[in-house]
Design a protein around this motif. Structure first.
Motif, PDB file in Angstrom:
ATOM      1  N   GLU A  95      -2.700  -4.114  12.895  1.00  0.00           N
ATOM      2  CA  GLU A  95      -3.849  -4.120  13.797  1.00  0.00           C
ATOM      3  C   GLU A  95      -3.620  -3.244  15.029  1.00  0.00           C
ATOM      4  O   GLU A  95      -4.527  -2.547  15.485  1.00  0.00           O
ATOM      5  N   ALA A  96      -2.411  -3.293  15.568  1.00  0.00           N
ATOM      6  CA  ALA A  96      -2.127  -2.503  16.770  1.00  0.00           C
ATOM      7  C   ALA A  96      -2.257  -1.013  16.522  1.00  0.00           C
ATOM      8  O   ALA A  96      -2.620  -0.251  17.423  1.00  0.00           O
ATOM      9  N   MET A  97      -2.002  -0.595  15.285  1.00  0.00           N
ATOM     10  CA  MET A  97      -2.027   0.828  14.965  1.00  0.00           C
ATOM     11  C   MET A  97      -3.336   1.267  14.304  1.00  0.00           C
ATOM     12  O   MET A  97      -3.425   2.381  13.783  1.00  0.00           O
ATOM     13  N   GLY A  98      -4.352   0.384  14.292  1.00  0.00           N
ATOM     14  CA  GLY A  98      -5.674   0.792  13.843  1.00  0.00           C
ATOM     15  C   GLY A  98      -6.105   0.289  12.492  1.00  0.00           C
ATOM     16  O   GLY A  98      -7.199   0.618  12.028  1.00  0.00           O
ATOM     17  N   GLY A  99      -5.287  -0.545  11.838  1.00  0.00           N
ATOM     18  CA  GLY A  99      -5.669  -1.134  10.561  1.00  0.00           C
ATOM     19  C   GLY A  99      -6.355  -2.465  10.768  1.00  0.00           C
ATOM     20  O   GLY A  99      -6.736  -2.826  11.884  1.00  0.00           O
ATOM     21  N   SER A 100      -6.506  -3.236   9.690  1.00  0.00           N
ATOM     22  CA  SER A 100      -7.175  -4.533   9.802  1.00  0.00           C
ATOM     23  C   SER A 100      -6.576  -5.531   8.827  1.00  0.00           C
ATOM     24  O   SER A 100      -5.998  -5.163   7.794  1.00  0.00           O
ATOM     25  N   CYS A 101      -6.732  -6.821   9.163  1.00  0.00           N
ATOM     26  CA  CYS A 101      -6.240  -7.919   8.335  1.00  0.00           C
ATOM     27  C   CYS A 101      -7.377  -8.909   8.110  1.00  0.00           C
ATOM     28  O   CYS A 101      -8.355  -8.931   8.865  1.00  0.00           O
ATOM     29  N   ALA A 102      -7.252  -9.740   7.082  1.00  0.00           N
ATOM     30  CA  ALA A 102      -8.272 -10.739   6.775  1.00  0.00           C
ATOM     31  C   ALA A 102      -7.627 -11.916   6.056  1.00  0.00           C
ATOM     32  O   ALA A 102      -6.510 -11.812   5.527  1.00  0.00           O
ATOM     33  N   LYS A 103      -8.344 -13.047   6.053  1.00  0.00           N
ATOM     34  CA  LYS A 103      -7.848 -14.223   5.339  1.00  0.00           C
ATOM     35  C   LYS A 103      -7.800 -13.962   3.848  1.00  0.00           C
ATOM     36  O   LYS A 103      -8.668 -13.286   3.285  1.00  0.00           O
ATOM     37  N   MET A 104      -6.789 -14.525   3.193  1.00  0.00           N
ATOM     38  CA  MET A 104      -6.649 -14.430   1.749  1.00  0.00           C
ATOM     39  C   MET A 104      -7.512 -15.502   1.076  1.00  0.00           C
ATOM     40  O   MET A 104      -7.737 -16.575   1.651  1.00  0.00           O
ATOM     41  N   ALA A 105      -7.962 -15.219  -0.129  1.00  0.00           N
ATOM     42  CA  ALA A 105      -8.697 -16.230  -0.885  1.00  0.00           C
ATOM     43  C   ALA A 105      -7.780 -17.403  -1.226  1.00  0.00           C
ATOM     44  O   ALA A 105      -8.187 -18.564  -1.174  1.00  0.00           O
TER      45      ALA A 105
END
Length: 243
Positions: A95-105
């Motif tokens: 996230e700090a470097m410009g990507g993204s994360c999300a909850k897993m199914a």
């Protein structure tokens, strides 16, 4: 060598990394962000290790220290110094470097295999994992969030079916691993003393009994985990000294 460590909860401390740092003759400065401790002058340190935690990477309102931490991580990586993120620390790197994360199914919990990619087998740090070039590497998993979009300049180093982004390198000297290499004897049981960790384990595994069994079963994985964390620290240290 001076190592800066960001810790996000009492239950997820540097564990085996503390021993590896001391054995190498290095020093560690742990910043307990959850206690409100300030981030020190980054110029004073040679390498950074960012630990895990039960909070999600985007929970900035509940954990306002996440904002300055992300800024510090971005500044650190942009400076070209050696970084290792573990679980939440891996997600913070993304996230700090410009990507993204999300909850897993479906959260990934337990000792599970992962495979190094071709790039991982040639990587200066991940290739040091015992058996990395001959088959699956077994690692401890405990996470319900995964990296979805990777930052520009990211190399995928390891993957599995449950979570395709198991390890990455951003640029030349910033590594993130989704798994927990730091576990020592009784660490998972200690994690369960943290209310946030225990609540997450019960939710993900379905019952308090299953959560306690997971902690007990982790003991068999400790010898392998110690080899993994020693290899990762040796690689991080070499990268820091080369830089």
């Amino acid at each position: 060598m001076r190592v800066l460590i960001f810790q996000h909860t009492a239950g997820e401390h540097p564990a085996s990394f503390t021993d590896h740092i001391a054995a190498a003759g290095d020093s560690a400065h742990v910043v307990h962000l959850y206690k409100g401790e300030a981030i020190p002058d980054l110029a004073l340190f040679d390498a950074a290790i960012v630990m895990g935690g039960p909070m999600d990477v985007w929970e900035e309102e509940a954990h306002p220290w996440l904002r300055p931490e992300k800024r510090a991580i971005a500044a650190w990586v942009e400076s070209g110094r050696a970084y290792l993120g573990v679980c939440l620390g891996h997600q913070l790197l993304v996230e700090a470097m410009g990507g993204s994360c999300a909850k897993m199914a479906v959260p990934e919990v337990g000792v599970m295999p992962m495979m190094l990619t071709e790039a991982g087998c040639a990587d200066a740090v991940l290739s040091r994992l015992p058996g990395a070039n001959v088959g699956p590497v077994r690692v401890m998993q405990w996470h319900g969030v995964e990296a979805i979009t990777l930052p520009e300049g990211t190399t995928l180093l390891a993957e599995n079916e449950n979570c395709p982004v198991q390890a990455i390198r951003v640029g030349a000297r910033a590594w993130g691993v989704q798994f927990h290499p730091e576990i020592t004897d009784d660490l998972c049981a200690y994690w369960m003393t943290d209310p946030g960790n225990r609540a997450a384990a019960i939710e993900w595994l379905g019952s308090a009994v299953a959560a306690d069994q997971f902690a007990a079963d982790s003991a068999a994985h400790v010898p392998t985990a110690l080899q993994n964390s020693a290899a990762l620290y040796a690689g991080l240290r070499a990268a820091a000294l080369e830089g």
